[in-house]
Design an enzyme around this catalytic site. Sequence first.
Site, PDB file in Angstrom:
ATOM      1  N   GLY A 199       2.278  -4.489  14.486  1.00 55.89           N
ATOM      2  CA  GLY A 199       1.979  -5.901  14.292  1.00 55.89           C
ATOM      3  C   GLY A 199       2.779  -6.508  13.160  1.00 55.89           C
ATOM      4  N   ASP A 200       2.999  -5.734  12.113  1.00 57.23           N
ATOM      5  CA  ASP A 200       3.792  -6.222  10.983  1.00 57.23           C
ATOM      6  C   ASP A 200       5.265  -6.341  11.359  1.00 57.23           C
ATOM      7  OD1 ASP A 200       1.492  -6.243   9.426  1.00 57.23           O
ATOM      8  OD2 ASP A 200       1.782  -4.165   8.818  1.00 57.23           O
ATOM      9  N   SER A 227       9.516  -0.287  17.386  1.00 59.31           N
ATOM     10  CA  SER A 227       8.888   0.372  16.232  1.00 59.31           C
ATOM     11  C   SER A 227       7.864   1.410  16.659  1.00 59.31           C
ATOM     12  CB  SER A 227       8.237  -0.664  15.306  1.00 59.31           C
ATOM     13  OG  SER A 227       6.993  -1.124  15.803  1.00 59.31           O
ATOM     14  N   MET A 231       0.845  -1.195   0.000  1.00 58.55           N
ATOM     15  CA  MET A 231       0.000   0.000   0.000  1.00 58.55           C
ATOM     16  C   MET A 231       0.881   1.246   0.000  1.00 58.55           C
ATOM     17  SD  MET A 231      -3.347  -0.931   0.544  1.00 58.55           S
ATOM     18  CE  MET A 231      -4.136  -2.494   0.967  1.00 58.55           C
ATOM     19  N   THR A 238      -1.624 -11.837  19.952  1.00 57.10           N
ATOM     20  CA  THR A 238      -1.041 -10.616  20.493  1.00 57.10           C
ATOM     21  C   THR A 238      -2.100  -9.893  21.321  1.00 57.10           C
ATOM     22  OG1 THR A 238      -1.547  -9.475  18.405  1.00 57.10           O
ATOM     23  CG2 THR A 238       0.666 -10.359  18.673  1.00 57.10           C
ATOM     24  N   ASP A 287       3.784   6.185  17.620  1.00 57.95           N
ATOM     25  CA  ASP A 287       2.952   5.818  16.478  1.00 57.95           C
ATOM     26  C   ASP A 287       2.907   4.297  16.426  1.00 57.95           C
ATOM     27  OD1 ASP A 287       1.737   5.373  14.044  1.00 57.95           O
ATOM     28  OD2 ASP A 287       3.036   6.712  12.896  1.00 57.95           O
ATOM     29  N   GLY A 346       1.270  -1.367   3.595  1.00 54.06           N
ATOM     30  CA  GLY A 346       0.661  -2.633   3.219  1.00 54.06           C
ATOM     31  C   GLY A 346       1.244  -3.718   4.097  1.00 54.06           C
ATOM     32  N   LYS A 347       0.382  -4.567   4.648  1.00 54.55           N
ATOM     33  CA  LYS A 347       0.862  -5.516   5.638  1.00 54.55           C
ATOM     34  C   LYS A 347       1.927  -6.455   5.073  1.00 54.55           C
ATOM     35  CE  LYS A 347      -1.737  -6.859   8.923  1.00 54.55           C
ATOM     36  NZ  LYS A 347      -1.210  -5.873   9.897  1.00 54.55           N
ATOM     37  N   GLY A 348       1.744  -6.889   3.824  1.00 54.03           N
ATOM     38  CA  GLY A 348       2.745  -7.771   3.235  1.00 54.03           C
ATOM     39  C   GLY A 348       4.092  -7.092   3.064  1.00 54.03           C
TER      40      GLY A 348
END
Length: 310
Positions: free
Chosen positions: A253-254, A284, A12, A222, A248, A40-42
Amino acid sequence: MPEKIAVVGSNMMDLVTYIDRMPGRGETLEAPDFVMGFGGKGANQAVAAARLGSDVAMVTCVGDDGFGPQVRANLEANGIDTTHVRTVEGAASGVAPIFVERDGENAILIVKGANAALAPADVDAAAETLRAASAILMQLEVDLETVYHTVAFGAREGVTTILNPAPAHLDLDIERLDGLDWFCPNESELAMLSGLPTGTEDEVIAAARSLIERGIHNVVVTLGGRGARRITADIVEEITPVSVTPVDTTGAGDAFIGSFAHFLGQGMEPTAALTRAARYAALSITRRGTQTSYATPAEFDDFLSEHGLG
């Protein structure tokens, strides 16, 4: 040689607005800052693993708009193999408007765009690359048939598969995840996908084990400030949290999933890999942005030292 990690999933363009508070319906507010970045999560998970030193390949789709070449160039700048990044003619690239409040919490919209075109045929075209990987990462920002096809490929070829079921889909057919090695939801995703409550520790365990009974090998839940739990048919392991001041939380999660795959590929035992991934994700959230918040090994070592984590 670094372990090979493959990501079958989304990318994304992140459109991030930093706000003092969310506007009410029909209300217009001035926001103090805006940045545009890559997400984008991927792609996030791919960048997290690559930044730590893994050899990463991405199987994804971009649009033929102005964002598509930028996404491809960003992946390449992070050392990610883009051989299997396909440009979809006539499609817009995926975008994610993100709103980040003062306390670091966020609200996100996603527009899949070209990500919706990622198909089982793309997985088949990348079979040689996927077969050579130590792990294949997946998320739910692409077509579910592509996810099912990838899980089946991993089970058939003996490649470790990791699915982050986000954003959660009620349409996700758990029966078609039979043989999945790692299922990594958050608490609310687990409740939605299991159909069971997750308000207490015992309920979290019961909900996770209801999925294990259907063919998933490990569930990692999680739990925000309560850390995470690794649950199998026989064990429950607590992954302790790290206390930091959030700036932030976007992409945390990624960071957890991508770094977990990296540490697992380095030969760490699962609990040690999950614990280290939780610490990487904690770092992060002390930084702005998504991929820009992911640390290099040297930065991560400094963070561990500062927090007495070794």
